[in-house]
Design an enzyme around this catalytic site. Structure first.
Site, short mmCIF file in Angstrom:
data_model
loop_
_atom_site.label_atom_id
_atom_site.label_comp_id
_atom_site.label_asym_id
_atom_site.label_seq_id
_atom_site.Cartn_x
_atom_site.Cartn_y
_atom_site.Cartn_z
N SER A 22 0.83 -1.21 0.00
CA SER A 22 0.00 0.00 0.00
C SER A 22 0.86 1.26 0.00
O SER A 22 0.58 2.22 -0.72
CB SER A 22 -0.89 0.03 1.24
OG SER A 22 -1.91 -0.93 1.13
N ARG A 121 -13.86 -7.05 -11.15
CA ARG A 121 -14.03 -6.37 -9.86
C ARG A 121 -14.83 -5.07 -10.02
O ARG A 121 -14.72 -4.38 -11.02
CB ARG A 121 -12.65 -6.13 -9.22
CG ARG A 121 -11.96 -7.46 -8.96
CD ARG A 121 -10.64 -7.29 -8.28
NE ARG A 121 -10.79 -6.70 -6.95
CZ ARG A 121 -9.76 -6.34 -6.19
NH1 ARG A 121 -8.52 -6.50 -6.64
NH2 ARG A 121 -9.95 -5.83 -5.00
N GLN A 168 -9.29 2.30 -0.91
CA GLN A 168 -9.04 2.59 -2.32
C GLN A 168 -9.99 3.67 -2.82
O GLN A 168 -9.57 4.60 -3.51
CB GLN A 168 -9.18 1.31 -3.14
CG GLN A 168 -8.11 0.29 -2.74
CD GLN A 168 -8.22 -1.02 -3.48
OE1 GLN A 168 -9.23 -1.31 -4.11
NE2 GLN A 168 -7.19 -1.84 -3.40
N ASP A 315 -7.29 -7.92 4.64
CA ASP A 315 -6.49 -8.82 3.80
C ASP A 315 -6.02 -10.07 4.56
O ASP A 315 -5.46 -10.98 3.95
CB ASP A 315 -5.28 -8.08 3.22
CG ASP A 315 -5.72 -7.02 2.20
OD1 ASP A 315 -6.81 -7.16 1.63
OD2 ASP A 315 -4.96 -6.05 1.98
N LYS A 342 -12.62 -9.37 -3.87
CA LYS A 342 -11.17 -9.17 -3.91
C LYS A 342 -10.62 -9.88 -5.15
O LYS A 342 -11.38 -10.19 -6.06
CB LYS A 342 -10.54 -9.70 -2.62
CG LYS A 342 -10.92 -8.89 -1.38
CD LYS A 342 -10.36 -7.49 -1.42
CE LYS A 342 -10.78 -6.67 -0.22
NZ LYS A 342 -10.40 -5.25 -0.37
N ARG A 346 -12.81 -14.64 -1.96
CA ARG A 346 -11.95 -15.25 -0.95
C ARG A 346 -12.72 -16.13 0.04
O ARG A 346 -12.14 -17.02 0.66
CB ARG A 346 -11.13 -14.17 -0.22
CG ARG A 346 -10.04 -13.60 -1.10
CD ARG A 346 -9.19 -12.55 -0.42
NE ARG A 346 -8.06 -12.21 -1.28
CZ ARG A 346 -7.28 -11.15 -1.12
NH1 ARG A 346 -7.49 -10.32 -0.12
NH2 ARG A 346 -6.28 -10.92 -1.95
N ARG A 388 -2.94 -13.94 -1.91
CA ARG A 388 -3.16 -14.18 -0.48
C ARG A 388 -3.78 -15.55 -0.21
O ARG A 388 -3.58 -16.12 0.86
CB ARG A 388 -4.00 -13.06 0.13
CG ARG A 388 -3.30 -11.70 -0.01
CD ARG A 388 -3.71 -10.68 1.01
NE ARG A 388 -3.31 -9.35 0.58
CZ ARG A 388 -2.08 -8.86 0.72
NH1 ARG A 388 -1.12 -9.59 1.27
NH2 ARG A 388 -1.79 -7.65 0.28
C1 S3P Z 1 -5.73 -1.41 -0.25
C2 S3P Z 1 -6.97 -1.37 0.36
C3 S3P Z 1 -7.78 -2.58 0.62
C4 S3P Z 1 -6.96 -3.85 0.48
C5 S3P Z 1 -6.05 -3.86 -0.69
C6 S3P Z 1 -5.12 -2.67 -0.67
C7 S3P Z 1 -5.02 -0.14 -0.43
O1 S3P Z 1 -8.85 -2.58 -0.28
O2 S3P Z 1 -7.82 -4.97 0.44
O3 S3P Z 1 -5.28 -5.05 -0.69
O4 S3P Z 1 -3.79 -0.15 -0.64
O5 S3P Z 1 -5.68 0.91 -0.38
P1 S3P Z 1 -10.21 -1.78 0.05
O6 S3P Z 1 -9.85 -0.57 0.79
O7 S3P Z 1 -10.86 -1.47 -1.25
O8 S3P Z 1 -11.01 -2.74 0.89
#
Ligand code: S3P
Length: 428
Positions: A22, A121, A168, A315, A342, A346, A388
Site C-alpha cells: 500500500s 471487480r 481505495q 487482507d 477481492k 476469498r 493471499r
Molecule cells: C488497499 C486497500 C484494501 C486492500 C487492498 C489494498 C489499499 O482494499 O484490500 O489489498 O492499498 O488501499 P479496500 O480498501 O478497497 O477494501
C-alpha cells in the site's frame, strides 16, 4: 506453477518481510504529483506496484530504478501527460482505483484495463464519487473495467458518505480533491487504512482526520521527499500465524509497518490466546514500525469477529480462517461481503480449499463459520490466481499431515516475490 509442500516440524529464524504494498503504490503516486525529485527507498518490486509504476511512467513521469531505490521526477499537480494509449493495471485494484482519482482531474480521456481477475471487480464505487465531482466515467456493463474516463480541470468539491469502508475509494477521492478548489469531505462506516491521509499530510496538504471523517482542502501542491518503505504487515502475517500454529517455532519478523489501521489481526489473535511480542517500536516516515516475535505451540480459542474491526484486517481474513481451524470451539467470521470482490471470491476459495484438507468450515453469504480444532490433511488446493489465498494455503499445509499441492502458486509475486524462499529458509 504447482508447488508441493510438506508439513513442518519447526519454524525458526528471522526475516525481513517485503516492503509494504500500500505504501509503495502511494509513494509512487504522490512522488509523481509532487514538485521536484522524490526518492522511494526500499520499494516493493512486486507485480502490483510495478503496474502503478508503469502507469505513471506512461503518464509522463520519469523514474530511475536502482537496486532498492526508485528516484522519481515529480511533474507537479499539472504535469500529467496524455498517455495516448490505454493503461494496463494488471492484477492491481489499488492501481486502477487510485489512478482514477488522478485521471478524473485531467483535461484528457483515458482508458484503464486489467487482467481477467481485475476485469471482474466492481468499479462503480470509484466512478460514483468522481462523477459527482464532475468527471465522466464509462464502465463495462456499467460496473467493470475497462474504465473510460473523461477528466476535467474543473472538478467540484463533494461531501461524500461511502456505504463501504474502502481505502481505495477514499484515496481516489482524496487524490482528485487535491486538484479541486475548496474543501472535500469523505466519510466511511469504519476506518479503513489511513496511509494516504498520513502521506498527504506529510507532503504539506491541509488534511484532517476526525474519526471516520476526512477533510481535505485543495488545490494543493505536494512537497517532494524521501519515502522509506517499512515491511508489509500483511506479508508478515503469514509467518506470524505459521509460527503460532507450529509445535516448535521461534520467528522474528523485522521492521514491519504497525499502523493500527492495518494490524487488526494482532488483537484478534491475542484474544484467541496467542502470545506475540512487539519489539523495537519506533516511528518512520509518519508510520509506526517494529519487530514481531512469535513462538510456537499456541493454544487458541475460537471467537466471534466484530464487524467494526474488519477493515483493519481485511487482507488477513483468509489467514485467520486457517488459524480458526486449529482453535477450540466455534469461530464466527461475518460482515465479510467485501471478500467476495477481492482478487478472487476469498470466502468461497478458503471454504473450498480448507474443506478439502479436512476442516469443518461453512460458507455463509457474508462470512465463514469454522469449528475446531481439526487436524488437517494434505490435499490438492488452488490459489485461484490470488496471492493471499496461495500464501494462506501454504500456512495451512504446514499444519497438515501429508503433502499439499498448491495450484497456480506463482501469483505470490503480486505482493511477496520471495515467499517460497523465505518459507524454505525458516523451515526446520
Ligand atoms: C488497499 C486497500 C484494501 C486492500 C487492498 C489494498 C489499499 O482494499 O484490500 O489489498 O492499498 O488501499 P479496500 O480498501 O478497497 O477494501
Amino acid at each position: 506453477v504447482k508447488i508441493s509442500l510438506s508439513p513442518l516440524s519447526s519454524l525458526k529464524g528471522q526475516i525481513r518481510v517485503p516492503p509494504d504494498k500500500s505504501l509503495t503504490h502511494r509513494a509512487v503516486f504522490l512522488s509523481a504529483l509532487a514538485d521536484g525529485i522524490s526518492v522511494i527507498k526500499n520499494p516493493l518490486t512486486g507485480e502490483d506496484c510495478l503496474s502503478t509504476l508503469r502507469c505513471m511512467e506512461a503518464l509522463g513521469t520519469s523514474v530511475e530504478k536502482k537496486e532498492g531505490e526508485w528516484i522519481v521526477k515529480g511533474r507537479g499537480l499539472h504535469g500529467i501527460r496524455n498517455p495516448g494509449a490505454s493503461l494496463d493495471c494488471g492484477n492491481s485494484g489499488t492501481t486502477m482505483r487510485l489512478i482514477s482519482g488522478i485521471l478524473a482531474a485531467q483535461d484528457f480521456d483515458t482508458e484503464l484495463r486489467g487482467d481477467e481477475s481485475l476485469s471482474r471487480r466492481p468499479m462503480e464505487r470509484v466512478a460514483l464519487p468522481l462523477r459527482s465531482m464532475g468527471a465522466t466515467f464509462r464502465l463495462h456493463e456499467g460496473k467493470y473495467p475497462p474504465i473510460h474516463i473523461r477528466g476535467t480541470t474543473s472538478l467540484k468539491p463533494i461531501h461524500w458518505k461511502n456505504p463501504v469502508a474502502s481505502a481505495q475509494v477514499k484515496s481516489a477521492v482524496l487524490l482528485a480533491a487535491l486538484h479541486v478548489e475548496g474543501e472535500t469531505t469523505y466519510e466511511e462506516p469504519s476506518l479503513s487504512r489511513d496511509h494516504t491521509e498520513r502521506m498527504l499530510a506529510s507532503s504539506g496538504v491541509s488534511i484532517l482526520q476526525e474519526g471516520t471523517l476526512t477533510r481535505i482542502k485543495g488545490p494543493s501542491s505536494l512537497k517532494s521527499q524521501t519515502w522509506e518503505i517499512p515491511g508489509d504487515f500483511s506479508s508478515a502475517a503469514f509467518f506470524l500465524v505459521a509460527g503460532l500454529l507450529a509445535q516448535k517455532a521461534d520467528v522474528l519478523l523485522q521492521d514491519v509497518n504497525l499502523n493500527p489501521t492495518r494490524t487488526g489481526l494482532l488483537p484478534i489473535l491475542k484474544k484467541m490466546g496467542a502470545r506475540i511480542e512487539v519489539l523495537n517500536q519506533s516511528v518512520k516516515g509518519g508510520e509506526p514500525v517494529g519487530d514481531l516475535h512469535v513462538k510456537g505451540g499456541a493454544r487458541l480459542n475460537g471467537l466471534s469477529l466484530d464487524k467494526a474491526v474488519v477493515p483493519a484486517l481485511i487482507d488477513e481474513i483468509p489467514l485467520l480462517a486457517v488459524a480458526a481451524t486449529q482453535a477450540k470451539g466455534a469461530t464466527v467470521l461475518r460482515g465479510l461481503d467485501e471478500l467476495r470482490v477481492k482478487e478472487t471470491d476469498r470466502l468461497k476459495a478458503m471454504a473450498e480449499n480448507l474443506r478439502k484438507m479436512g476442516a469443518r468450515i461453512e460458507e455463509v453469504d457474508d462470512g465463514l463459520l469454522i469449528t475446531g480444532p481439526t487436524p488437517l490433511h494434505g490435499a490438492c488446493v488452488d490459489s485461484f490466481q490470488d496471492h493471499r489465498i496461495a500464501m494462506s494455503m501454504a500456512v495451512a499445509s504446514l499444519m497438515a499431515r501429508g503433502n499439499t499441492d498448491i495450484l497456480n502458486a506463482s501469483c505470490v509475486a503480486i505482493s511477496y516475490p520471495d515467499f517460497w524462499d523465505h518459507l524454505k529458509g525458516l523451515k526446520g
